[in-house]
Design a protein around this motif. Structure first.
Motif, short mmCIF file in Angstrom:
data_model
loop_
_atom_site.label_atom_id
_atom_site.label_comp_id
_atom_site.label_asym_id
_atom_site.label_seq_id
_atom_site.Cartn_x
_atom_site.Cartn_y
_atom_site.Cartn_z
N SER A 11 -4.50 4.23 -1.08
CA SER A 11 -4.57 3.13 -2.05
C SER A 11 -3.93 1.91 -1.45
N SER A 12 -4.41 0.72 -1.83
CA SER A 12 -3.68 -0.45 -1.33
C SER A 12 -2.85 -1.07 -2.44
N ASP A 13 -3.28 -0.93 -3.69
CA ASP A 13 -2.51 -1.57 -4.76
C ASP A 13 -2.03 -0.57 -5.82
N PHE A 14 -2.32 0.70 -5.69
CA PHE A 14 -1.86 1.77 -6.58
C PHE A 14 -2.44 1.67 -8.00
N MET A 15 -3.34 0.69 -8.20
CA MET A 15 -4.04 0.59 -9.49
C MET A 15 -5.22 1.56 -9.47
N THR A 16 -5.82 1.69 -8.29
CA THR A 16 -6.87 2.68 -8.09
C THR A 16 -6.49 3.44 -6.82
N ALA A 17 -6.95 4.68 -6.72
CA ALA A 17 -6.59 5.48 -5.55
C ALA A 17 -7.62 6.58 -5.34
N ASP A 18 -7.75 7.01 -4.10
CA ASP A 18 -8.62 8.15 -3.81
C ASP A 18 -7.75 9.20 -3.13
#
Ligand code: XMP
Length: 519
Positions: A471-478
């Motif tokens: 994740s780069s912003d921790f709002m979305t993640a895989d």
């Protein structure tokens, strides 16, 4: 509202309740131009004080023709300042300028193919046939003679517009999301070609402006207290404040007994030893574990931890003379996920104990300089401030600590199992060069036991889940594609080395719909 110190070029973003307002702010800053968010009701006079080079109107969930829809003042369109309206932001401005906006039968949500009609100005360098991200149920019906259409999709003939007499541009699509592959070109054209920005803003100027603001705000005899958790956010904050205040900064670190192995030592050594920052450690493991006894509900755990934290923090803060300010390393994702966004529209997903509530109960005035930033921007600031790599690139750790990774009741014995499993996991992640490649990796102790066989005997023991996300912003993640061999080694070592664990599972859920932490 006043002009931020040291910023010669500012873009003001009027937030009509968009989920993406900060992403827009972020895109603008990434292009080297400082940006701030403002309420849509801002007046021309207030805006003039900020001396903006341009305005951006965000999207929003309302329809422009609804009674209570958020509106901007008509006078903003007469200021002669370039404006880019996005989705709702385009519709609201077009409506003020005499264009009809209505609900459409062919709504567009998701990817759409768009044809560029005017390949210059706002849409310069965007391929003639391109993909954009759409999310709208309303659209412009027909333009009047003052407008020129710039792009069209099969169901939205007016997907981008330009006003012929005023510096107003609008796009129905969302250039700020990564699903619009040429969105950056749209922002760059607006910022450089239309607003005439030079793109000289850097994170370094942000740090300087925070230092200046803090020095202006805090009197010579006053002290600032900073809650330190050892994570990257509070560490960057502490380093920034130390630069501004030197010895007038005191950090309070609450050892809540919910920390990872050797964490207290690392924090003390880094801040007291390396940075020579005044640090008070509060040893409160017993208070937290007593308060958590018998509690299994995730929100209740967070509440109890929040209350105990306030109590312990208050006691420690009472011993620090002349402290009127409390600094917190709250980031933008914490703000929005706790439902504290500007428009108050975001749903409350988790109770983050570092957002809201604290200052009122503690009686301090709050300083939250990182409130508009994303994690990767904070890391960039940390590097510029000279923090060691080990701290800058440390994976995030939640305020409620291991309590939200120890599902079910939190006890010392269960925390010890989790800590041991976590150390082995992180050891293997580092040894296989995966620490910087994954955004966050940790172990979770599940509230169930499973049957196993060890030697010739039956076991009935704990299950540990491994969570690792990109994740780069921790709002979305895989979920991270950790190689099977590495997972095999992790599983083997944890089961062999940690007493009481006989099964390991790997979490393959993305966010959304799951969250990164399990609670
Ligand atoms: P979720 O689980 O909401 O987590 O997807 C997103 C990021 O936030 C961290 N997190 C917290 N950080 N206080 C914090 O300071 C909290 O209460 C909290 N809860 C989750 C999480 O570790 C992830 O990086």
């Amino acid at each position: 509202m006043s002009a931020p110190a040291g910023q010669s070029e500012t873009i003001v973003i009027l937030d009509f309740g968009s989920q993406y307002a900060q992403l827009i702010a972020r895109r603008v800053r990434d292009s080297g131009v400082y940006s701030v968010l403002a309420h849509p009701d801002v007046t021309a006079g207030e805006l003039r004080r900020l001396n903006p080079k341009g305005l951006i109107f965000t999207g929003g969930p309302a329809s422009v023709y609804e009674q209570d829809a958020p509106k901007c003042r008509d006078e903003l369109l007469d200021m002669g300042i370039p404006i880019l309206g996005i989705c709702y932001g385009m519709q609201i401005a077009c409506r003020i300028l005499g264009v009809d906006v209505r609900s459409t039968t062919s709504r567009e949500f998701g990817r759409a193919s768009m044809k560029i009609l005017q390949p210059n100005g706002l849409l310069k360098n965007v391929p003639k046939d391109t993909t954009v991200w759409m999310s709208h149920g309303d659209q412009i019906q027909a333009l009047n003679d003052d407008f020129e259409p710039l792009a069209a999709t099969p169901t939205c003939p007016i997907a981008a517009v330009r006003h012929k007499k005023r510096p107003f541009y609008g796009v129905q699509f969302h250039p700020e999301v990564t699903h619009t592959p040429h969105g950056n070109e749209v922002f760059d054209n607006f910022l450089y070609e239309i607003c005439g920005c030079s793109g000289l803003w850097k994170m370094g100027s942000f740090i300087e402006s925070v230092v200046q603001d803090v020095q202006d705000k805090v009197g010579d005899e006053e002290r600032v207290i900073c809650g330190l958790s050892g994570g990257v956010d509070s560490s960057v904050l502490a380093a920034m404040l130390h630069k501004a205040l030197g010895e007038r900064l005191t950090c309070i670190f609450v050892d809540n007994g919910l920390l990872r192995m050797n964490e207290v030592g690392l924090v003390e050594q880094t801040f007291r030893g390396h940075f020579k920052i005044g640090l008070v450690t509060v040893h409160a493991e017993k208070d937290f574990l007593d308060a958590l006894r018998g509690i299994t509900d995730p929100q209740d755990k967070r509440r109890v931890i929040g209350h105990t934290f306030i109590e312990k923090f208050k006691e420690a803060a009472a011993g620090i003379p002349n402290a009127h300010y409390l600094a917190q390393g709250t980031l933008y994702p914490d703000v929005i996920e706790s439902g504290h966004s500007l428009a108050g529209q975001a749903a409350n997903i988790k109770l983050h104990h570092n957002v809201g509530g604290l200052p009122a109960e503690l009686g301090f005035e709050l300083i939250e300089p990182l409130r508009d930033l994303f994690k990767d921007e904070v890391r960039r600031a940390g590097e510029l401030l000279g923090l060691p790599e080990k701290i800058v690139w440390r994976h995030p750790f939640p305020g409620p600590g291991l309590a939200v990774r120890c599902l079910g009741e939190v006890t010392r014995a269960r925390l010890d199992i989790l800590r041991q499993a976590d150390v082995i996991l992180m050891d293997e992640i580092a040894a296989n060069n995966l620490y910087r490649k994954t955004a966050q990796t940790f172990a979770v102790l599940l509230p169930i036991r499973s049957v196993g066989v060890m030697g010739d005997g039956r076991t009935y023991e704990n299950v540990v889940a491994i969570r690792s996300v990109d994740s780069s912003d921790f709002m979305t993640a895989d979920w991270s594609r950790i190689p099977y061999d590495v997972l095999a080694k992790i599983s083997n070592r944890i089961i062999n080395e940690v007493r009481g664990v006989n099964r390991i599972v790997y979490d393959i859920s993305s966010k959304p719909p799951a969250t990164i932490e399990w609670e």
